[in-house]
Scaffold this motif. Structure first.
Motif, PDB file in Angstrom:
ATOM      1  N   LEU A  52      40.821  88.846  14.103  1.00 23.78           N
ATOM      2  CA  LEU A  52      40.526  88.044  12.917  1.00 23.78           C
ATOM      3  C   LEU A  52      41.405  88.394  11.728  1.00 23.78           C
ATOM      4  CD1 LEU A  52      36.618  88.040  13.038  1.00 23.78           C
ATOM      5  CD2 LEU A  52      38.158  86.194  13.711  1.00 23.78           C
ATOM      6  N   ILE A  53      41.891  89.639  11.670  1.00 19.13           N
ATOM      7  CA  ILE A  53      42.665  90.092  10.508  1.00 19.13           C
ATOM      8  C   ILE A  53      44.153  90.202  10.812  1.00 19.13           C
ATOM      9  CG2 ILE A  53      43.027  92.017   8.909  1.00 19.13           C
ATOM     10  CD1 ILE A  53      40.016  92.624   9.153  1.00 19.13           C
ATOM     11  N   MET A  54      44.497  91.002  11.808  1.00 19.45           N
ATOM     12  CA  MET A  54      45.910  91.304  12.049  1.00 19.45           C
ATOM     13  C   MET A  54      46.656  90.153  12.725  1.00 19.45           C
ATOM     14  SD  MET A  54      46.274  94.210  10.648  1.00 19.45           S
ATOM     15  CE  MET A  54      47.934  94.607  11.191  1.00 19.45           C
ATOM     16  N   TRP A  55      45.998  89.467  13.631  1.00 17.59           N
ATOM     17  CA  TRP A  55      46.684  88.376  14.335  1.00 17.59           C
ATOM     18  C   TRP A  55      47.153  87.269  13.383  1.00 17.59           C
ATOM     19  CZ3 TRP A  55      45.148  83.193  15.062  1.00 17.59           C
ATOM     20  CH2 TRP A  55      45.962  82.466  15.937  1.00 17.59           C
ATOM     21  N   PRO A  56      46.352  86.825  12.398  1.00 20.52           N
ATOM     22  CA  PRO A  56      46.847  85.786  11.483  1.00 20.52           C
ATOM     23  C   PRO A  56      47.847  86.298  10.451  1.00 20.52           C
ATOM     24  CG  PRO A  56      44.437  85.831  11.564  1.00 20.52           C
ATOM     25  CD  PRO A  56      44.931  87.095  12.172  1.00 20.52           C
ATOM     26  N   LEU A  57      47.807  87.596  10.129  1.00 25.01           N
ATOM     27  CA  LEU A  57      48.624  88.122   9.033  1.00 25.01           C
ATOM     28  C   LEU A  57      49.884  88.835   9.499  1.00 25.01           C
ATOM     29  CD1 LEU A  57      45.791  89.591   6.748  1.00 25.01           C
ATOM     30  CD2 LEU A  57      47.076  87.477   6.380  1.00 25.01           C
ATOM     31  N   GLY A  58      49.870  89.387  10.703  1.00 30.21           N
ATOM     32  CA  GLY A  58      51.016  90.163  11.161  1.00 30.21           C
ATOM     33  C   GLY A  58      51.021  91.551  10.532  1.00 30.21           C
ATOM     34  N   TRP A  59      52.047  92.324  10.873  1.00 33.59           N
ATOM     35  CA  TRP A  59      52.076  93.719  10.444  1.00 33.59           C
ATOM     36  C   TRP A  59      52.171  93.885   8.930  1.00 33.59           C
ATOM     37  CZ3 TRP A  59      50.150  97.472  12.849  1.00 33.59           C
ATOM     38  CH2 TRP A  59      50.250  97.611  14.230  1.00 33.59           C
ATOM     39  N   THR A  60      53.167  93.268   8.327  1.00 31.45           N
ATOM     40  CA  THR A  60      53.424  93.531   6.907  1.00 31.45           C
ATOM     41  C   THR A  60      52.264  93.091   6.027  1.00 31.45           C
ATOM     42  OG1 THR A  60      55.810  93.275   7.261  1.00 31.45           O
ATOM     43  CG2 THR A  60      54.999  93.138   4.992  1.00 31.45           C
ATOM     44  N   TRP A  61      51.920  91.810   6.111  1.00 33.03           N
ATOM     45  CA  TRP A  61      50.842  91.306   5.271  1.00 33.03           C
ATOM     46  C   TRP A  61      49.482  91.840   5.709  1.00 33.03           C
ATOM     47  CZ3 TRP A  61      51.390  89.635   0.637  1.00 33.03           C
ATOM     48  CH2 TRP A  61      52.575  89.004   0.252  1.00 33.03           C
ATOM     49  N   GLY A  62      49.347  92.137   6.984  1.00 29.51           N
ATOM     50  CA  GLY A  62      48.093  92.707   7.458  1.00 29.51           C
ATOM     51  C   GLY A  62      47.802  94.054   6.817  1.00 29.51           C
ATOM     52  N   ILE A  63      48.788  94.938   6.826  1.00 31.14           N
ATOM     53  CA  ILE A  63      48.603  96.270   6.230  1.00 31.14           C
ATOM     54  C   ILE A  63      48.414  96.161   4.718  1.00 31.14           C
ATOM     55  CG2 ILE A  63      49.670  98.509   5.832  1.00 31.14           C
ATOM     56  CD1 ILE A  63      48.726  98.065   8.695  1.00 31.14           C
ATOM     57  N   ILE A  64      49.228  95.307   4.079  1.00 31.66           N
ATOM     58  CA  ILE A  64      49.106  95.139   2.621  1.00 31.66           C
ATOM     59  C   ILE A  64      47.710  94.644   2.249  1.00 31.66           C
ATOM     60  CG2 ILE A  64      49.891  93.780   0.644  1.00 31.66           C
ATOM     61  CD1 ILE A  64      52.706  93.858   1.847  1.00 31.66           C
ATOM     62  N   CYS A  65      47.238  93.627   2.952  1.00 33.14           N
ATOM     63  CA  CYS A  65      45.921  93.059   2.632  1.00 33.14           C
ATOM     64  C   CYS A  65      44.794  94.036   2.935  1.00 33.14           C
ATOM     65  CB  CYS A  65      45.713  91.753   3.398  1.00 33.14           C
ATOM     66  SG  CYS A  65      46.709  90.375   2.787  1.00 33.14           S
ATOM     67  N   LEU A  66      44.903  94.781   4.021  1.00 31.06           N
ATOM     68  CA  LEU A  66      43.885  95.789   4.318  1.00 31.06           C
ATOM     69  C   LEU A  66      43.760  96.789   3.171  1.00 31.06           C
ATOM     70  CD1 LEU A  66      44.492  96.597   8.108  1.00 31.06           C
ATOM     71  CD2 LEU A  66      42.410  95.632   7.123  1.00 31.06           C
ATOM     72  N   LEU A  67      44.892  97.247   2.658  1.00 33.82           N
ATOM     73  CA  LEU A  67      44.873  98.242   1.587  1.00 33.82           C
ATOM     74  C   LEU A  67      44.407  97.640   0.264  1.00 33.82           C
ATOM     75  CD1 LEU A  67      48.206 100.146   2.357  1.00 33.82           C
ATOM     76  CD2 LEU A  67      45.873 100.909   2.834  1.00 33.82           C
ATOM     77  N   VAL A  68      44.992  96.501  -0.108  1.00 33.56           N
ATOM     78  CA  VAL A  68      44.688  95.908  -1.416  1.00 33.56           C
ATOM     79  C   VAL A  68      43.245  95.410  -1.474  1.00 33.56           C
ATOM     80  CG1 VAL A  68      45.240  94.024  -2.999  1.00 33.56           C
ATOM     81  CG2 VAL A  68      47.083  95.306  -1.896  1.00 33.56           C
ATOM     82  N   VAL A  69      42.832  94.642  -0.471  1.00 34.79           N
ATOM     83  CA  VAL A  69      41.468  94.107  -0.472  1.00 34.79           C
ATOM     84  C   VAL A  69      40.453  95.234  -0.327  1.00 34.79           C
ATOM     85  CG1 VAL A  69      39.848  92.565   0.696  1.00 34.79           C
ATOM     86  CG2 VAL A  69      42.240  91.891   0.435  1.00 34.79           C
ATOM     87  N   GLY A  70      40.786  96.257   0.466  1.00 36.72           N
ATOM     88  CA  GLY A  70      39.893  97.402   0.602  1.00 36.72           C
ATOM     89  C   GLY A  70      39.679  98.121  -0.719  1.00 36.72           C
ATOM     90  N   LEU A  71      40.764  98.365  -1.452  1.00 37.46           N
ATOM     91  CA  LEU A  71      40.656  99.024  -2.759  1.00 37.46           C
ATOM     92  C   LEU A  71      39.911  98.147  -3.764  1.00 37.46           C
ATOM     93  CD1 LEU A  71      44.235 100.582  -3.056  1.00 37.46           C
ATOM     94  CD2 LEU A  71      42.077 101.831  -2.820  1.00 37.46           C
ATOM     95  N   TYR A  72      40.195  96.865  -3.728  1.00 41.38           N
ATOM     96  CA  TYR A  72      39.539  95.918  -4.638  1.00 41.38           C
ATOM     97  C   TYR A  72      38.032  95.871  -4.369  1.00 41.38           C
ATOM     98  CZ  TYR A  72      39.305  91.575  -7.440  1.00 41.38           C
ATOM     99  OH  TYR A  72      39.031  90.620  -8.389  1.00 41.38           O
ATOM    100  N   THR A  73      37.666  95.902  -3.102  1.00 45.52           N
ATOM    101  CA  THR A  73      36.257  95.892  -2.724  1.00 45.52           C
ATOM    102  C   THR A  73      35.561  97.182  -3.153  1.00 45.52           C
ATOM    103  OG1 THR A  73      36.796  94.513  -0.804  1.00 45.52           O
ATOM    104  CG2 THR A  73      34.660  95.604  -0.797  1.00 45.52           C
TER     105      THR A  73
END
Length: 443
Positions: free
Chosen positions: A59-80
């Motif tokens: 649900l997360i990595m497959w639509p985003l790929g490596w670069t955006w997947g890692i960035i979004c995991l970190l940014v959204v995680g910190l924001y949350t």
């Protein structure tokens, strides 16, 4: 410590010394003021490392790929994490304590916001519980598939899961009552994750043909990306922080923040690890239910699915307790023990009715990923990001600096736009799957 922190500490110290407080919103059939921050922190770690994480690589990595997947995991995680940290500070407003999210929003913004929060929160928790029931059913079916080429329909296992959740919820009716089960849950959690990571590393090393291409049209890629952001939010937050915080011993604000630190350090290390490793091992072929990709051996596949099922019985309870608390407070005699006399009958009927309804809906619409995306968009985004900043503007706005007010207005506007975008993405996915599947499909 800043001025807001000192004010909160004084309020809590006053509470401990027996100062008068408005108790009108504190009537509840469930336990409050009892749990340590370590207990609540352990509950958060194990609950967020439940079997849900087995869907997130897809649900997360497959639509985003490596670069955006890692960035979004970190940014959204910190924001949350920041949003939950902010919300924890509003456990006390105007010397009043709030043990329910809807009561807090209703006090600050009026009756309309009470009902909006009620709808958003209960929708999130209802869909989440249906997702848990689907998860448990999927795990049981995977076990059956290891021993048979023609396993029973998914709906049989969904019913078994619903019955198991019912009995646990009936026997362990409150969050505080989970205390003696958290050790078992932690052991199960770390056991299945360790075995899972072992197989993922083995499969990843032997899978030389995997690719990480993001398929689909440009439009579908955009919508899928918003769906992935919804899933990241679901992986990090629950929308029920005030209800969890109500169980903590005083000082509740300080202890809640300690528990959050445990979740966003120890907890996130494990579920983010599984998300990333699952995508690394299988690439764009990663399944919506990760154990379907595992190469074995058979006993590990069976063990992982069995533990996921057992662990979900405990972890699902945290996410559904606010609904059960509302039912129990309304229909039980709260001045008597929950498992005594008439309360026992009512408790049985309440739990049976709730899980019968949820199990039926889960069996009729067995699209696990859709539940995750929808609850992370329409309802969980505003509960997590918009409402805490709205509280800040209303409660602290007069004394806050221009920079702080601008930041919180940005949060409100941004989360509103994000809610619209992610909801459209989730609805689009649901409509697409309704066209592919029929009611009670053996998904």
């Amino acid at each position: 410590m800043d001025v807001e922190g000192r004010a909160t500490q004084k309020i809590e110290e006053g509470e401990e010394k027996g100062s008068q407080n408005d108790d009108s919103g504190l009537a509840t059939a469930h336990t409050i003021d009892r749990d340590s921050w370590k207990q609540v922190g352990s509950m958060l770690v194990t609950s967020f490392n439940c079997g849900w994480i087995l869907s997130f690589s897809n649900l997360i990595m497959w639509p985003l790929g490596w670069t955006w997947g890692i960035i979004c995991l970190l940014v959204v995680g910190l924001y949350t994490a920041y949003a939950n940290w902010l919300l924890a500070a509003f456990h006390f407003v105007d010397n009043r304590r709030f043990i329910r999210y809807r009561d807090l929003m209703g006090y600050v913004y009026g009756n309309s916001m009470y009902h909006i929060t009620w709808v958003f929160q209960f929708l999130t928790l209802l869909l989440g519980n249906m997702g848990f029931i689907l998860l448990g059913g999927k795990a049981l079916k995977e076990i059956n598939s290891e021993f048979s080429d023609s396993p029973l329909r998914l709906q049989y296992y969904i019913v078994i899961t619903g019955v198991a959740y019912f009995f646990y919820s009936f026997s362990i009716p409150t969050i505080s009552a989970m205390k003696n089960w958290l050790g078992v849950s932690a052991m199960l959690t770390f056991t299945y994750i360790i075995f899972l990571l072992f197989v993922l590393v083995k499969d990843g090393k032997s899978n030389s043909n995997r690719d990480f291409d993001i398929s689909g049209s440009e439009v579908s890629k955009v919508f899928n990306s918003f769906g992935a952001i919804s899933a990241i939010i679901v992986s990090n937050t629950s929308g029920l922080l005030p209800e969890i915080q109500s169980t903590l011993r005083k000082p509740a604000v300080k202890n809640m923040k300690k528990a959050l630190c445990l979740q966003y350090t120890v907890g996130v290390l494990f579920y983010y690890g599984v998300i990333v490793m699952g995508y690394w091992a299988y690439g764009s072929a990663v399944s919506a239910y990760l154990p379907e990709n595992l190469s074995g051996p058979k006993w590990i596949n069976v063990l992982i699915n069995a533990i996921v099922f057992l662990q979900s019985i405990v972890s699902q309870h945290m996410f559904v307790v606010p609904i059960l608390e509302a039912l129990d407070t309304k229909f039980l005699e709260i001045d008597k023990a929950m498992h005594s006399g008439e309360n026992l009958k009512r408790l049985f009927l309440l739990r049976a009715s709730f899980f019968t309804g949820n199990t039926f809906v889960a069996a009729a619409f067995p699209f696990m990923g859709d539940f995750v995306n929808f609850l992370g968009s329409f309802s969980l985004v505003p509960l997590t990001f918009m409402f805490p900043s709205m509280l800040f503007i209303k409660v602290k706005g007069r004394t806050a600096s221009i920079e702080k007010k601008a930041w919180h207005w940005f949060n409100i506007i941004f989360s509103f736009v994000l809610t619209i975008a992610t909801t459209i993405s989730a609805v689009r996915l649901i409509v697409d799957n309704i066209q592919k599947y029929h009611f009670f499909a053996d998904a």
